[in-house]
Design an enzyme around this catalytic site. Sequence first.
Site, PDB file in Angstrom:
ATOM      1  N   GLY A 197      15.451   6.140   0.071  1.00 11.80           N
ATOM      2  CA  GLY A 197      14.418   5.871  -0.747  1.00 11.80           C
ATOM      3  C   GLY A 197      13.129   5.835   0.204  1.00 11.80           C
ATOM      4  CG  ASP A 251       8.054  -9.289  -0.772  1.00 13.94           C
ATOM      5  OD1 ASP A 251       7.867  -9.755  -1.980  1.00 13.94           O
ATOM      6  OD2 ASP A 251       8.091  -8.166  -0.343  1.00 13.94           O
ATOM      7  N   GLY A 254       6.752   4.118   4.324  1.00 16.75           N
ATOM      8  CA  GLY A 254       7.366   5.319   4.949  1.00 16.75           C
ATOM      9  C   GLY A 254       8.498   5.430   4.287  1.00 16.75           C
ATOM     10  CE  LYS A 267      10.972  -0.483   6.368  1.00 19.02           C
ATOM     11  NZ  LYS A 267      10.221  -1.770   6.324  1.00 19.02           N
TER      12      LYS A 267
END
Length: 333
Positions: free
Chosen positions: A35, A159, A40, A65
């Site tokens: 994804g 988060d 990024g 990532k």
Amino acid sequence: MVVDVPGERRRAVLRALPDRAPRRVGPYRILARLGAGGMGEVYLGADTRSGTGHDDVGPQLAAVKTVRPELVGDGAFRDRFRREMDTARAVESRFTARLLTGDAEAAQPWLATEYVAGPTLERAVREAGPLPVETVRALGLDLVRGLSGIHHARVQHRDLKPSNVLIGRNSAKVIDFGIARAFGADTMTATGAVIGSPGHMSPEHVLGGRHVVAASDVFCLASLLCYAATGRSPFGDGPLAAVLYRISQAEADLSEVPADVRELIEDCLSRDPAHRPDTAALEGRFRAAAGAGETEGTEAGWAVWPPVVRESVAAHEAEVAAAVAAAGPLATP
């Protein structure tokens, strides 16, 4: 790579690599695209040092990532990426996706975290609907343990939301330390600037980054478990300003939350952070509610996931196994 899985009722999680995608990052051979985010791309990588893909152990898999090329020259962004790595490295818990390695100084910075073969909680609820009470209790215990490990490392996650929880065969894991901060650290966020994700924030989040404390994560955890139990945020939907206002006043709608779940989390949604339980108290509460053995699973190592979620996890596992097999030998001579 898209793999057909018998009985599949969802789109594949592994996607073909675009021409511009790297084929190797650090020691990882890139197998598929997972994804993308604001920073990024994320890829499925196999550590070429850890196996051939054809032995009993197989390669160590990672979510790799990489940073978008246009951000590479941004010194402030590179500092943020470095902080993300340092923060994730400090956390040690089997209920978080651990940082494996990375390089913030590379021409294109990257990091690799433990890969969890399974859907996000957000996707699991979309596919299965509201989760059964026993599943929500087991999920809550996993996430409280993960949050306990995060806070033990003196880190605020900041988060915690359904898309930052991965559902694996044996447990759920918290992911993504992109905006996490060490206790007492400069947040680099001005007062009044909103951080986090609307719908899954605390009243302190609404006030701005400098107001966020460890208890803010507890508030977000409770909101997340409401979502798992009902399929919706306890603060409803509609215009963003209206949602943020309801959050700022801690006006949670718990009418659809089963009583056995509500009694575990209701005080976590207190407007005053000082009135929320800490993770130690919550862990004891969830352990008592879950009961002996309920959270560990007794059927082939499965956690207490409903059938549709199990099918989703199994489909993820099958896709990954097919991608590793198709890659051929991976070990570096």
